[in-house]
Design a protein around this motif. Sequence first.
Motif, mmCIF file in Angstrom:
data_model
loop_
_atom_site.group_PDB
_atom_site.id
_atom_site.type_symbol
_atom_site.label_atom_id
_atom_site.label_comp_id
_atom_site.label_asym_id
_atom_site.label_seq_id
_atom_site.Cartn_x
_atom_site.Cartn_y
_atom_site.Cartn_z
ATOM 1 N N ASP A 11 1.309 -1.055 0.047
ATOM 2 C CA ASP A 11 -0.075 0.213 0.016
ATOM 3 C C ASP A 11 0.310 1.133 -0.143
ATOM 4 O O ASP A 11 0.165 2.803 0.371
ATOM 5 N N PRO A 13 2.937 4.251 -1.259
ATOM 6 C CA PRO A 13 2.353 5.421 -2.624
ATOM 7 C C PRO A 13 3.614 4.679 -3.746
ATOM 8 O O PRO A 13 4.725 4.782 -3.172
ATOM 9 N N ARG A 14 3.018 5.032 -4.820
ATOM 10 C CA ARG A 14 3.610 5.138 -5.991
ATOM 11 C C ARG A 14 4.109 6.181 -6.661
ATOM 12 O O ARG A 14 2.920 6.669 -6.997
ATOM 13 N N GLY A 15 4.970 6.525 -7.672
ATOM 14 C CA GLY A 15 4.634 7.258 -9.042
ATOM 15 C C GLY A 15 5.879 8.485 -8.826
ATOM 16 O O GLY A 15 6.721 8.068 -7.433
ATOM 17 N N PHE A 57 3.046 12.325 -3.339
ATOM 18 C CA PHE A 57 2.939 11.173 -4.764
ATOM 19 C C PHE A 57 1.795 10.637 -5.282
ATOM 20 O O PHE A 57 0.682 11.385 -5.408
ATOM 21 N N GLU A 58 2.256 10.523 -6.892
ATOM 22 C CA GLU A 58 1.402 10.303 -7.845
ATOM 23 C C GLU A 58 0.092 9.969 -7.411
ATOM 24 O O GLU A 58 -0.741 10.114 -7.454
ATOM 25 N N SER A 59 0.834 8.561 -6.967
ATOM 26 C CA SER A 59 -0.794 7.421 -6.171
ATOM 27 C C SER A 59 -2.122 8.124 -5.244
ATOM 28 O O SER A 59 -2.430 8.080 -6.108
ATOM 29 N N ASP A 60 -0.937 8.911 -3.933
ATOM 30 C CA ASP A 60 -1.907 9.739 -3.469
ATOM 31 C C ASP A 60 -2.803 10.565 -4.448
ATOM 32 O O ASP A 60 -3.940 10.811 -4.273
ATOM 33 N N TYR A 61 -2.237 11.428 -4.960
ATOM 34 C CA TYR A 61 -2.596 12.333 -6.089
ATOM 35 C C TYR A 61 -4.211 11.222 -6.794
ATOM 36 O O TYR A 61 -5.434 12.491 -6.214
ATOM 37 N N LEU A 62 -3.658 10.585 -7.436
ATOM 38 C CA LEU A 62 -4.564 10.138 -8.532
ATOM 39 C C LEU A 62 -5.629 9.618 -8.356
ATOM 40 O O LEU A 62 -6.400 9.610 -8.746
ATOM 41 N N ALA A 63 -5.222 8.825 -6.341
ATOM 42 C CA ALA A 63 -7.197 7.799 -6.228
ATOM 43 C C ALA A 63 -7.792 9.534 -5.761
ATOM 44 O O ALA A 63 -8.867 9.158 -5.798
ATOM 45 N N HIS A 66 -9.448 10.634 -9.079
ATOM 46 C CA HIS A 66 -10.801 9.765 -9.121
ATOM 47 C C HIS A 66 -11.588 9.742 -8.395
ATOM 48 O O HIS A 66 -12.721 8.996 -8.861
#
Length: 75
Positions: A11, A13-15, A57-63, A66
Amino acid sequence: MNQEPITAAADAPRGRFLSMKDVVADTGLSKPTINRLHRAGDFPPKRKLSGNRIGWFESDYLAWKHTRPRAIDDG
Protein backbone atom coordinates in the motif's frame (compact mmCIF):
# COMPACT_ATOMS: atom_id res chain seq x y z
CA MET A 1 25.52 -7.17 9.48
CA ASN A 2 22.26 -8.62 8.09
CA GLN A 3 20.27 -5.91 6.32
CA GLU A 4 17.02 -6.55 4.52
CA PRO A 5 16.63 -4.89 1.10
CA ILE A 6 14.39 -1.84 1.02
CA THR A 7 11.14 -2.75 -0.69
CA ALA A 8 7.84 -0.93 -1.03
CA ALA A 9 4.87 -2.15 0.97
CA ALA A 10 1.82 -3.18 -1.03
CA ASP A 11 0.00 0.00 0.00
CA ALA A 12 3.03 2.29 -0.31
CA PRO A 13 2.69 5.45 -2.42
CA ARG A 14 3.90 5.00 -5.98
CA GLY A 15 4.85 7.12 -8.95
CA ARG A 16 6.44 10.51 -9.23
CA PHE A 17 6.59 13.12 -6.52
CA LEU A 18 4.33 16.00 -7.62
CA SER A 19 5.02 19.62 -6.75
CA MET A 20 2.40 22.27 -6.12
CA LYS A 21 3.14 23.55 -9.63
CA ASP A 22 2.36 20.10 -11.08
CA VAL A 23 -0.92 19.83 -9.18
CA VAL A 24 -2.01 23.40 -10.05
CA ALA A 25 -1.32 22.71 -13.74
CA ASP A 26 -3.22 19.40 -13.71
CA THR A 27 -6.27 20.48 -11.68
CA GLY A 28 -6.64 24.09 -12.74
CA LEU A 29 -7.13 24.94 -9.06
CA SER A 30 -5.20 27.79 -7.46
CA LYS A 31 -2.61 27.28 -4.72
CA PRO A 32 -4.90 28.87 -2.09
CA THR A 33 -7.75 26.55 -3.10
CA ILE A 34 -5.51 23.47 -2.90
CA ASN A 35 -4.22 24.59 0.51
CA ARG A 36 -7.78 25.24 1.71
CA LEU A 37 -8.88 21.76 0.57
CA HIS A 38 -5.82 20.27 2.27
CA ARG A 39 -6.56 22.04 5.59
CA ALA A 40 -10.19 20.84 5.41
CA GLY A 41 -9.02 17.24 4.89
CA ASP A 42 -10.45 17.16 1.36
CA PHE A 43 -7.11 16.75 -0.43
CA PRO A 44 -4.32 14.18 -0.04
CA PRO A 45 -1.75 14.83 2.67
CA LYS A 46 1.37 16.74 1.76
CA ARG A 47 4.59 14.75 2.04
CA LYS A 48 8.02 16.08 2.97
CA LEU A 49 10.63 14.71 0.61
CA SER A 50 13.44 16.88 1.98
CA GLY A 51 13.93 20.06 3.96
CA ASN A 52 12.67 22.29 1.16
CA ARG A 53 10.64 19.87 -0.98
CA ILE A 54 6.99 19.26 -0.13
CA GLY A 55 4.40 17.80 -2.45
CA TRP A 56 2.33 14.71 -3.15
CA PHE A 57 3.01 11.17 -4.26
CA GLU A 58 1.39 10.64 -7.63
CA SER A 59 -0.56 7.61 -6.36
CA ASP A 60 -2.11 9.64 -3.50
CA TYR A 61 -3.03 12.45 -5.86
CA LEU A 62 -4.49 10.16 -8.55
CA ALA A 63 -6.58 8.28 -5.96
CA TRP A 64 -8.05 11.64 -4.86
CA LYS A 65 -8.55 12.76 -8.46
CA HIS A 66 -10.57 9.64 -9.27
CA THR A 67 -13.00 10.52 -6.46
CA ARG A 68 -13.93 13.81 -8.12
CA PRO A 69 -17.30 14.05 -9.86
CA ARG A 70 -17.35 13.48 -13.59
CA ALA A 71 -18.14 16.25 -16.07
CA ILE A 72 -21.76 17.29 -16.36
CA ASP A 73 -23.37 16.84 -19.74
CA ASP A 74 -25.32 20.05 -20.47
CA GLY A 75 -26.43 18.36 -23.66
